[in-house]
Design a protein around this motif. Structure first.
Motif, short mmCIF file in Angstrom:
data_model
loop_
_atom_site.label_atom_id
_atom_site.label_comp_id
_atom_site.label_asym_id
_atom_site.label_seq_id
_atom_site.Cartn_x
_atom_site.Cartn_y
_atom_site.Cartn_z
N UNK A 44 0.90 -1.37 -0.30
CA UNK A 44 0.31 0.26 -0.38
C UNK A 44 0.53 1.18 0.34
N UNK A 45 1.77 1.22 1.06
CA UNK A 45 2.57 1.88 0.71
C UNK A 45 3.37 2.78 -0.38
N UNK A 46 4.01 1.75 -1.11
CA UNK A 46 4.50 1.88 -2.47
C UNK A 46 3.29 2.54 -3.26
N UNK A 47 2.40 1.45 -3.86
CA UNK A 47 1.19 2.21 -4.57
C UNK A 47 1.82 3.60 -4.11
N UNK A 48 0.88 4.12 -3.24
CA UNK A 48 0.70 5.50 -2.38
C UNK A 48 2.13 6.90 -2.69
N UNK A 49 3.27 6.45 -2.75
CA UNK A 49 4.35 6.81 -2.92
C UNK A 49 4.40 6.93 -4.62
N UNK A 50 3.87 5.59 -5.34
CA UNK A 50 3.65 5.45 -7.23
C UNK A 50 2.86 6.78 -7.21
N UNK A 51 1.96 7.12 -6.39
CA UNK A 51 0.40 7.94 -6.59
C UNK A 51 1.51 9.39 -6.78
N UNK A 52 1.68 9.93 -5.82
CA UNK A 52 2.15 10.69 -5.72
C UNK A 52 2.90 11.87 -6.50
N UNK A 53 3.91 10.77 -6.72
CA UNK A 53 5.40 11.19 -7.75
C UNK A 53 4.61 11.32 -9.09
N UNK A 54 3.56 10.12 -9.30
CA UNK A 54 2.91 10.10 -10.99
C UNK A 54 1.92 11.43 -10.95
N UNK A 55 1.73 11.40 -10.27
CA UNK A 55 0.50 13.43 -9.77
C UNK A 55 1.66 14.58 -9.74
N UNK A 56 2.34 14.17 -9.83
CA UNK A 56 3.55 15.82 -9.55
C UNK A 56 4.06 15.05 -10.82
N UNK A 57 4.31 14.44 -11.97
CA UNK A 57 5.00 14.57 -12.79
C UNK A 57 6.51 13.84 -12.61
N UNK A 58 6.71 13.19 -11.73
CA UNK A 58 8.28 13.38 -11.47
C UNK A 58 8.59 11.64 -10.55
N UNK A 59 9.53 11.75 -10.42
CA UNK A 59 10.36 9.91 -9.92
C UNK A 59 9.97 9.96 -8.53
N UNK A 60 9.84 8.84 -8.36
CA UNK A 60 9.47 7.77 -6.86
C UNK A 60 11.58 8.90 -6.40
N UNK A 61 12.64 8.95 -7.06
CA UNK A 61 13.58 8.97 -6.89
C UNK A 61 13.54 10.78 -6.93
N UNK A 62 12.93 11.33 -7.09
CA UNK A 62 13.17 12.80 -7.93
C UNK A 62 12.06 13.54 -6.34
N UNK A 67 12.15 15.62 -0.59
CA UNK A 67 11.80 14.98 0.91
C UNK A 67 13.21 15.90 1.79
N UNK A 68 13.68 14.35 1.27
CA UNK A 68 15.21 14.64 2.08
C UNK A 68 15.89 16.61 2.10
N UNK A 69 16.10 17.43 0.82
CA UNK A 69 16.06 18.45 0.61
C UNK A 69 15.08 19.12 1.01
N UNK A 70 13.67 19.18 1.62
CA UNK A 70 12.88 19.61 2.86
C UNK A 70 13.58 19.78 4.14
N UNK A 71 13.34 18.60 4.42
CA UNK A 71 13.72 18.04 6.16
C UNK A 71 14.83 18.17 6.57
N UNK A 72 16.00 17.64 5.92
CA UNK A 72 17.16 17.86 6.19
C UNK A 72 18.05 19.16 5.91
N UNK A 73 17.54 19.93 4.95
CA UNK A 73 18.29 20.90 4.40
C UNK A 73 19.10 20.68 2.75
N UNK A 74 20.08 21.76 2.67
CA UNK A 74 20.68 21.62 1.71
C UNK A 74 22.37 21.01 2.17
N UNK A 75 22.14 21.73 3.38
CA UNK A 75 23.70 21.84 3.83
C UNK A 75 24.21 20.52 4.97
N UNK A 76 23.92 19.68 4.47
CA UNK A 76 23.48 18.48 4.97
C UNK A 76 23.83 18.42 6.72
#
Length: 76
Positions: A44-62, A67-76
């Motif tokens: 179910x989580x995989x389907x939700x993740x794929x759907x979220x990515x598809x709705x935004x016109x992006x890959x799951x990796x993107x 999310x990493x940039x948003x939650x961890x920031x650009x400064x590592x």
């Protein structure tokens, strides 16, 4: 069969036993280098993740990168 050799990724300066945080900086990470991540999700989580990515016109990796940039920031 998985590689059992010691960790040594010279692209980001990681040596076995060295804390990863100490190796990461904006000067030694290249956003064009890709790696593979194995992740166990519920069906179910995989389907939700794929759907979220598809709705935004992006890959799951993107999406994960966003999310990493948003939650961890650009400064590592």
């Amino acid at each position: 069969m998985p590689d059992s050799s010691p960790i040594n990724d010279s692209r980001i300066g990681v040596q076995q036993g060295e804390p990863l945080r100490s190796c990461l900086s904006s000067t030694n990470l290249d956003d064009t280098i890709r790696t593979t991540l194995s992740l166990s999700l519920t069906v179910g989580d995989k389907k939700r993740l794929k759907s979220m990515a598809m709705n935004r016109g992006m890959t799951i990796a993107a999406l994960v990168h966003e999310w990493i940039v948003e939650f961890a920031g650009e400064d590592n």
